[in-house]
Design an enzyme around this catalytic site. Structure first.
Site, PDB file in Angstrom:
ATOM      1  N   GLY A   1     -17.950  -2.800  -0.137  1.00 57.99           N
ATOM      2  CA  GLY A   1     -17.517  -2.303  -1.169  1.00 57.99           C
ATOM      3  C   GLY A   1     -16.392  -1.933  -2.107  1.00 57.99           C
ATOM      4  O   GLY A   1     -16.051  -2.068  -3.212  1.00 57.99           O
TER       5      GLY A   1
ATOM      6  N   TYR B   1       0.954  -1.330   0.135  1.00 58.74           N
ATOM      7  CA  TYR B   1       0.179  -0.092  -0.068  1.00 58.74           C
ATOM      8  C   TYR B   1       1.546   1.134   0.233  1.00 58.74           C
ATOM      9  O   TYR B   1       1.735   1.603   1.037  1.00 58.74           O
ATOM     10  CB  TYR B   1      -0.660   0.127   0.965  1.00 58.74           C
ATOM     11  CG  TYR B   1      -1.442  -1.329   1.232  1.00 58.74           C
ATOM     12  CD1 TYR B   1      -2.612  -1.753   0.221  1.00 58.74           C
ATOM     13  CD2 TYR B   1      -2.270  -1.364   2.546  1.00 58.74           C
ATOM     14  CE1 TYR B   1      -3.668  -3.209  -0.108  1.00 58.74           C
ATOM     15  CE2 TYR B   1      -3.143  -2.592   2.477  1.00 58.74           C
ATOM     16  CZ  TYR B   1      -3.772  -3.020   1.265  1.00 58.74           C
ATOM     17  OH  TYR B   1      -4.507  -4.026   1.412  1.00 58.74           O
TER      18      TYR B   1
ATOM     19  N   THR C   1     -16.036   0.396  -4.929  1.00 62.16           N
ATOM     20  CA  THR C   1     -17.231   0.905  -5.601  1.00 62.16           C
ATOM     21  C   THR C   1     -18.490   0.442  -4.403  1.00 62.16           C
ATOM     22  O   THR C   1     -19.006  -0.884  -3.828  1.00 62.16           O
ATOM     23  CB  THR C   1     -17.831  -0.350  -6.654  1.00 62.16           C
ATOM     24  OG1 THR C   1     -16.718  -0.471  -7.638  1.00 62.16           O
ATOM     25  CG2 THR C   1     -19.528   0.010  -7.475  1.00 62.16           C
TER      26      THR C   1
ATOM     27  N   LEU D   1     -20.959   0.095  -1.734  1.00 63.17           N
ATOM     28  CA  LEU D   1     -22.491  -0.655  -1.928  1.00 63.17           C
ATOM     29  C   LEU D   1     -23.327  -0.228  -2.030  1.00 63.17           C
ATOM     30  O   LEU D   1     -23.752   1.495  -1.368  1.00 63.17           O
ATOM     31  CB  LEU D   1     -22.504  -1.508  -0.488  1.00 63.17           C
ATOM     32  CG  LEU D   1     -21.953  -2.335  -0.318  1.00 63.17           C
ATOM     33  CD1 LEU D   1     -22.033  -2.936   1.084  1.00 63.17           C
ATOM     34  CD2 LEU D   1     -21.925  -3.592  -1.348  1.00 63.17           C
TER      35      LEU D   1
HETATM   36  N1  LIG Z   1      -6.364  -9.104   1.269  1.00 61.97           N
HETATM   37  C1  LIG Z   1      -6.622  -8.338   0.500  1.00 61.97           C
HETATM   38  O1  LIG Z   1      -6.834  -8.755  -1.256  1.00 61.97           O
HETATM   39  C2  LIG Z   1      -7.253  -7.073   0.640  1.00 61.97           C
HETATM   40  C3  LIG Z   1      -8.356  -5.757  -0.845  1.00 61.97           C
HETATM   41  C4  LIG Z   1      -8.542  -4.934  -0.195  1.00 61.97           C
HETATM   42  C5  LIG Z   1      -8.837  -4.364   1.157  1.00 61.97           C
HETATM   43  N2  LIG Z   1      -7.758  -5.084   2.141  1.00 61.97           N
HETATM   44  C6  LIG Z   1      -7.858  -4.062   3.335  1.00 61.97           C
HETATM   45  O2  LIG Z   1      -9.203  -4.087   3.528  1.00 61.97           O
HETATM   46  C7  LIG Z   1      -9.912  -2.935   4.049  1.00 61.97           C
HETATM   47  C8  LIG Z   1     -11.252  -2.286   3.562  1.00 61.97           C
HETATM   48  O3  LIG Z   1     -11.212  -2.970   2.123  1.00 61.97           O
HETATM   49  P1  LIG Z   1     -11.525  -1.227   1.343  1.00 61.97           P
HETATM   50  O4  LIG Z   1     -11.238   0.196   2.238  1.00 61.97           O
HETATM   51  O5  LIG Z   1     -10.584  -1.898  -0.039  1.00 61.97           O
HETATM   52  O6  LIG Z   1     -12.950  -0.975   1.613  1.00 61.97           O
HETATM   53  P2  LIG Z   1     -14.097  -0.509   2.439  1.00 61.97           P
HETATM   54  O7  LIG Z   1     -13.737  -0.469   3.683  1.00 61.97           O
HETATM   55  O8  LIG Z   1     -15.384  -1.945   1.442  1.00 61.97           O
HETATM   56  O9  LIG Z   1     -14.184   0.665   2.391  1.00 61.97           O
HETATM   57  C9  LIG Z   1     -13.810   1.777   2.044  1.00 61.97           C
HETATM   58  C10 LIG Z   1     -14.511   2.816   1.174  1.00 61.97           C
HETATM   59  O10 LIG Z   1     -15.707   3.270   1.780  1.00 61.97           O
HETATM   60  C11 LIG Z   1     -15.520   4.602   2.097  1.00 61.97           C
HETATM   61  N3  LIG Z   1     -16.171   4.708   3.584  1.00 61.97           N
HETATM   62  C12 LIG Z   1     -15.370   3.746   4.623  1.00 61.97           C
HETATM   63  N4  LIG Z   1     -16.433   4.387   5.634  1.00 61.97           N
HETATM   64  C13 LIG Z   1     -17.691   4.431   5.470  1.00 61.97           C
HETATM   65  C14 LIG Z   1     -18.477   5.693   5.749  1.00 61.97           C
HETATM   66  N5  LIG Z   1     -18.997   5.806   7.169  1.00 61.97           N
HETATM   67  N6  LIG Z   1     -19.482   6.688   5.488  1.00 61.97           N
HETATM   68  C15 LIG Z   1     -19.289   6.240   3.700  1.00 61.97           C
HETATM   69  N7  LIG Z   1     -17.937   6.756   2.964  1.00 61.97           N
HETATM   70  C16 LIG Z   1     -17.141   5.024   3.891  1.00 61.97           C
HETATM   71  C17 LIG Z   1     -13.798   5.398   2.524  1.00 61.97           C
HETATM   72  O11 LIG Z   1     -14.251   6.302   1.925  1.00 61.97           O
HETATM   73  P3  LIG Z   1     -13.094   7.259   2.750  1.00 61.97           P
HETATM   74  O12 LIG Z   1     -11.499   7.364   3.463  1.00 61.97           O
HETATM   75  O13 LIG Z   1     -13.498   9.054   2.431  1.00 61.97           O
HETATM   76  O14 LIG Z   1     -14.631   7.153   4.341  1.00 61.97           O
HETATM   77  C18 LIG Z   1     -13.539   3.931   0.573  1.00 61.97           C
HETATM   78  O15 LIG Z   1     -14.009   4.846  -0.095  1.00 61.97           O
HETATM   79  C19 LIG Z   1      -8.464  -1.998   3.627  1.00 61.97           C
HETATM   80  O16 LIG Z   1      -8.508  -0.949   4.194  1.00 61.97           O
HETATM   81  C20 LIG Z   1      -7.721  -3.160   3.503  1.00 61.97           C
HETATM   82  O17 LIG Z   1      -6.807  -2.864   5.421  1.00 61.97           O
HETATM   83  C21 LIG Z   1      -7.442  -6.542   1.226  1.00 61.97           C
END
Ligand SMILES: NC(=O)c1ccc[n+]([C@@H]2O[C@H](COP(=O)([O-])OP(=O)(O)OC[C@H]3O[C@@H](n4cnc5c(N)ncnc54)[C@H](OP(=O)(O)O)[C@@H]3O)[C@@H](O)[C@H]2O)c1
Length: 293
Positions: free
Chosen positions: A219, A66, A222, A224
């Site tokens: 999501g 990252y 993208t 949810l």
């Molecule tokens: N193992 C793997 O292959 C893999 C792949 C992807 C991710 N990950 C891990 O999984 C974690 C979670 O996934 P992710 O961060 O990609 O996706 P996520 O948690 O599904 O969503 C993050 C997105 O949602 C927004 N968001 C978060 N809280 C919100 C709220 N209360 N209201 C509105 N929007 C909100 C964030 O924007 P803002 O920043 O503006 O809040 C960001 O754009 C990552 O941080 C990473 O550590 C692992």
């Protein structure tokens, strides 16, 4: 129905004394746009991490790819020396191209160097948990033996550089293969209220007390969008994201959450999901989202 206590109650990884609150934090959103380069506002990124830990979060998910390197460096800047009870979970097996592309880095040398990169950039002598992320396809989990790569990680565990091992982006067959090579404490795959391909895997892992950590719980890139989520949120006086996280916590006791955000305000909202109990009839409606999706 189980009432979730603060941060969703606790979970102990199998065969370990490592206990975390079920509501954790995913650090991927702290790097720049496209998880590449530095954040727009470094102080804001540091503030999110400090707020998370001050709120009781003791499980942070990260990777040295990252940024690359940047997210781990921000974690170190914000939190080092780390609280004794903080579990940092990282992942290896990819690197970034100069254009930000995600490139498999599965060779023995690349896996060893990824563990050392994580140690250096996080400022640790041993990593709590390292997930081997399968990279056989860009589209998601795809079959292929993980034995050669996992054997390297198991060696690093024997050397004391890695305390515990997990898997990511894997099929049930790869989970079974991995469990034959070393103890697997958790699986991190894409899963949320609308993407439920891993339902059977989650139930199988739960029987053996293995953690299932959904990535993209909201999501991901993208976010949810669902009228059912919106209606449930309106009925419960919550936000759709909070309902989506509360649904995951209620889905199975081995699910640990790592929602990602770059905003302290969103972090606070997300943590509040641990205190929302979804009534049975709301759960039933939410369970239909994946069928439609
Ligand atoms: N193992 C793997 O292959 C893999 C792949 C992807 C991710 N990950 C891990 O999984 C974690 C979670 O996934 P992710 O961060 O990609 O996706 P996520 O948690 O599904 O969503 C993050 C997105 O949602 C927004 N968001 C978060 N809280 C919100 C709220 N209360 N209201 C509105 N929007 C909100 C964030 O924007 P803002 O920043 O503006 O809040 C960001 O754009 C990552 O941080 C990473 O550590 C692992």
């Amino acid at each position: 129905m189980t009432v979730q206590n603060k941060l969703g109650g606790t979970f102990t990884f199998p065969g370990t004394s490592m206990t975390v609150n079920r509501m954790g934090y995913g650090a991927m959103q702290l790097a720049g746009k496209g998880v590449f380069g530095p954040p727009k506002d470094l102080d804001a990124a540091v503030a999110v991490l400090r707020e998370a830990v001050e709120s009781g979060v003791d499980h942070i998910d990260t990777s040295d790819f990252y940024g690359p390197h940047i997210t781990n460096q921000i974690i170190k800047q914000a939190l080092h020396p780390y609280p004794k009870d903080l579990t940092i979970v990282t992942k290896i097996s990819a690197k970034r191209g100069p254009d930000g592309s995600w490139i498999p880095a599965f060779s023995r040398e690349e896996l060893i160097s990824a563990v050392h990169d994580n140690l250096r950039n996080l400022g640790l002598e041993a990593l709590d948990v390292v997930n081997l992320r399968a990279m056989f396809s860009h589209l998601g989990p795809a079959e292929g033996s993980i034995e050669p790569m996992l054997t390297v990680l198991a060696e690093l565990q024997q050397q004391g550089l890695v305390k515990h091992v997990g898997l990511s982006n894997v099929t049930p067959k790869q989970v079974a293969e991995g469990r034959g090579i070393c103890e697997i404490v958790g699986v991190q795959n894409l899963y949320n209220v609308a993407q439920r391909s891993d339902d059977a895997l989650i139930d199988d892992l739960a029987k053996d007390g293995i953690a299932y950590v959904p990535f993209f719980p909201l999501g991901g890139f993208t976010p949810l969008q669902s009228s059912t989520l919106d209606e449930a949120a309106a009925e419960l006086g919550a936000t759709p994201m909070v309902v989506a996280l509360a649904w995951l916590l209620q889905r199975s006791p081995n699910i640990l959450l790592i929602p990602g955000t770059s905003s302290v305000a969103h972090l606070r909202v997300n943590l509040s999901a641990a205190e929302l109990v979804l009534p049975g009839e709301v759960l039933e409606k939410l369970n239909e989202i994946a069928l439609v999706a």
